[in-house]
Write a protein that holds these residues in place. Structure first.
Motif, PDB file in Angstrom:
ATOM      1  N   CYS A 143     -37.133 -45.240 -44.641  1.00 39.05           N
ATOM      2  CA  CYS A 143     -36.878 -45.490 -43.216  1.00 39.05           C
ATOM      3  C   CYS A 143     -35.504 -45.032 -42.757  1.00 39.05           C
ATOM      4  O   CYS A 143     -35.263 -44.913 -41.563  1.00 39.05           O
ATOM      5  CB  CYS A 143     -37.021 -46.976 -42.900  1.00 39.05           C
ATOM      6  N   LEU A 144     -34.568 -44.832 -43.717  1.00 45.65           N
ATOM      7  CA  LEU A 144     -33.213 -44.493 -43.301  1.00 45.65           C
ATOM      8  C   LEU A 144     -33.188 -43.074 -42.739  1.00 45.65           C
ATOM      9  O   LEU A 144     -32.650 -42.826 -41.682  1.00 45.65           O
ATOM     10  CB  LEU A 144     -32.258 -44.624 -44.494  1.00 45.65           C
ATOM     11  N   LEU A 179     -36.508 -49.365 -47.933  1.00 42.50           N
ATOM     12  CA  LEU A 179     -35.959 -48.958 -46.637  1.00 42.50           C
ATOM     13  C   LEU A 179     -35.105 -47.705 -46.778  1.00 42.50           C
ATOM     14  O   LEU A 179     -35.212 -46.774 -45.980  1.00 42.50           O
ATOM     15  CB  LEU A 179     -35.120 -50.090 -46.029  1.00 42.50           C
ATOM     16  N   ARG A 180     -34.244 -47.678 -47.809  1.00 38.27           N
ATOM     17  CA  ARG A 180     -33.382 -46.506 -47.985  1.00 38.27           C
ATOM     18  C   ARG A 180     -34.203 -45.258 -48.282  1.00 38.27           C
ATOM     19  O   ARG A 180     -33.890 -44.169 -47.809  1.00 38.27           O
ATOM     20  CB  ARG A 180     -32.369 -46.750 -49.113  1.00 38.27           C
ATOM     21  N   ALA A 181     -35.286 -45.433 -49.053  1.00 34.10           N
ATOM     22  CA  ALA A 181     -36.096 -44.270 -49.433  1.00 34.10           C
ATOM     23  C   ALA A 181     -36.978 -43.771 -48.285  1.00 34.10           C
ATOM     24  O   ALA A 181     -37.235 -42.578 -48.170  1.00 34.10           O
ATOM     25  CB  ALA A 181     -36.967 -44.612 -50.646  1.00 34.10           C
TER      26      ALA A 181
END
Lengths: 325, 325
Positions: free
Chosen positions: A324-325, A320-322
């Motif tokens: 979608c953030l 998610l951090r890589a």
């Protein structure tokens, strides 16, 4: 794989079944019904159809039970009952009775060491999230909720109960001028009549007094008397051809200021081909969260406001951090 | 009261200051600056202006430090440094470098027993939340992010570096036809040029070669060459009169299906009078969450995806369930 049970196989239960198919980390294990299980034909070959009596043993091998009942009489009873045996999710949507329902489910699930997430859907649900996020970021502002254009099943049912009515589809429609004023950040005070209109498509019995039916609809307290309502009489063929779906949607529009004269407008809107399929999709995402919370040792009732968004996603925190953030 | 410190007093720092005033459970204790504190005049009488040297002692009496620096060079250094001493929040927005920044802040804050929330704002931030909620509910779909109409400070700065340019304001504008196709649920493949146009308002030095400037802008790699760009030369007076604000906004539009042929479109959009004031407002809401998480004994780095919405609200869980759900 998260093992899902569905209780109730109406429009919403079928919506949940469709949503489970779209999530590769989930499997539908069984549909539970109060009807004769043999009378039910479902769309998932690998799932069983069982009687609710089997569920009542508390021994079914499911991770999360998604309870697809009505808010008026089914859920207030069913959700606390099954929260004492399983992790449960429901879409309880009687806003005024949410605190009581929450307390009942919290007690049952806490004692059982399970997780119960109530009131998942789009309102309450995704709309609630957006009201709270907006108000938290801009405390000096106002939230407006508009529903539609879409079919209100409660209003359609109310019309069907009128003498001489065979069928009805009632559409709730936001008033464009009200939407415009809110989107412009005017923060207007709007009456019920100024926010929404109602449009009814009615099939009447042969020889019924159409004028009387129209009048009964338009003057019906709570449901129609506070609104400008249009009534259209149509044939059964037209009903089937033009009004067989259950589309819905709406908008939460929040308008607030961060300092004198500095305004911001936040809008969240949904256009849904199928109300029950979208609601089912929300329920399934929160079923994933319930399973994860339970696996972490969390107990008791939760709402969408208590659950971090990452718990809903099949992706890891790292992904998610890589991406979608 | 949550005691807030602000590090850096540019546009964003002033936006945070304005936001703190709107939250009655928060107070601004101090603004920390690398400049001479005496040279700074702030808008909060009760707050001090101090040198960052005092912050470096690790002994300042603040609950949360909101770090208002740039993502290119300030935050990668500052946030981990101060995460080792205080609960911190930042708006780090270099998407590709978020995993590394997260790891650095996580290590520092975990060792210090503090909470660090990174990448709060609207993108990353509110837009990220909406991408993840939508994708989690409808895994079979596509997210589109449009920015604008609004001022891009990075693009404005890039034009200012061109010889003969005194000032520039660059607006990023979504292409209406692309927005329409996405809103219709077509799930189109769109090139960079098809999604956004760029419009520059430029004040040139007297006698500068306007044709050369326009050409240098339109052909600038990364910033403009992949876009249809319009360049307008204006006077300093016009710049001041018509382009002194920093408005921005945009939309996350997600279009997905729950079963064959059943489509849903989810749209989250922002229209912001002031980009730094809105970003500051988001930072302040997450400062509240950081303080609460820290009070519960939570440690380490978090992003908006890891935080339940209720933590952002000044209201209790009970109030939220009764009034906002």
């Amino acid at each position: 794989m998260v093992k899902i049970g569905i209780l109730g196989y109406g429009n919403l239960g079928r919506g949940v079944e469709a949503a489970v198919k779209k999530n590769s980390d989930m499997e539908l294990v069984a549909v539970y019904t109060r009807r004769d299980p043999k009378s039910l034909s479902i769309k998932t070959d690998t799932a069983a159809v069982k009687s609710t009596a089997e569920l009542d043993t508390g021994k079914e091998d499911i991770d999360v039970l998604i309870i697809c009942g009505g808010s008026a009489t089914d859920l207030p009873e069913m959700t606390p009952k099954y929260a004492a045996m399983y992790n449960v999710i429901d879409s309880f949507d009687t806003h005024a009775k949410i605190p009581q329902h929450f307390a009942n489910v919290d007690k049952a699930s806490r004692e059982a060491g399970k997780v119960g997430i109530i009131s998942c859907g789009w309102d309450p649900g995704m709309f609630s999230l957006n009201r709270v996020y907006a108000e938290s970021v801009l405390p000096d502002g106002e939230a407006y909720t508009f529903w539609g254009k879409g079919v209100s099943q409660g209003h359609s049912d109310a019309v069907r109960r009128i003498d001489g009515v065979k069928d009805c589809r009632q559409y709730t429609i936001p008033v464009p001028a009200a939407l415009d004023r809110v989107r412009n950040g005017e923060n207007p005070e709007l009456t019920t009549r100024e926010k929404h209109t109602r449009e009814c498509f009615v099939t009447a019995e042969e020889g019924a007094d159409l004028e009387r039916i129209e009048n009964e609809i338009k003057t019906m307290p709570n449901y129609f008397s506070d609104y400008d309502t249009t009534v259209n009489f149509i044939t059964e063929e037209e009903m089937k051809r033009d009004h067989s779906g259950l589309p819905h949607g709406g908008s939460v529009i929040y308008s607030g200021t961060s300092s004198d004269g500095t305004k911001h407008v936040i809008e969240y809107s949904l256009k849904l081909d199928s109300n029950p399929e979208f609601t089912g999709s929300v329920l399934v995402a929160y079923a994933r969260a319930a399973f994860r919370l339970y696996s972490e040792g969390v107990k008791g009732a939760k709402t969408v406001l208590d659950i971090a968004p990452a718990y809903l996603s099949a992706k890891s925190g790292k992904e998610l951090r890589a991406h979608c953030l």
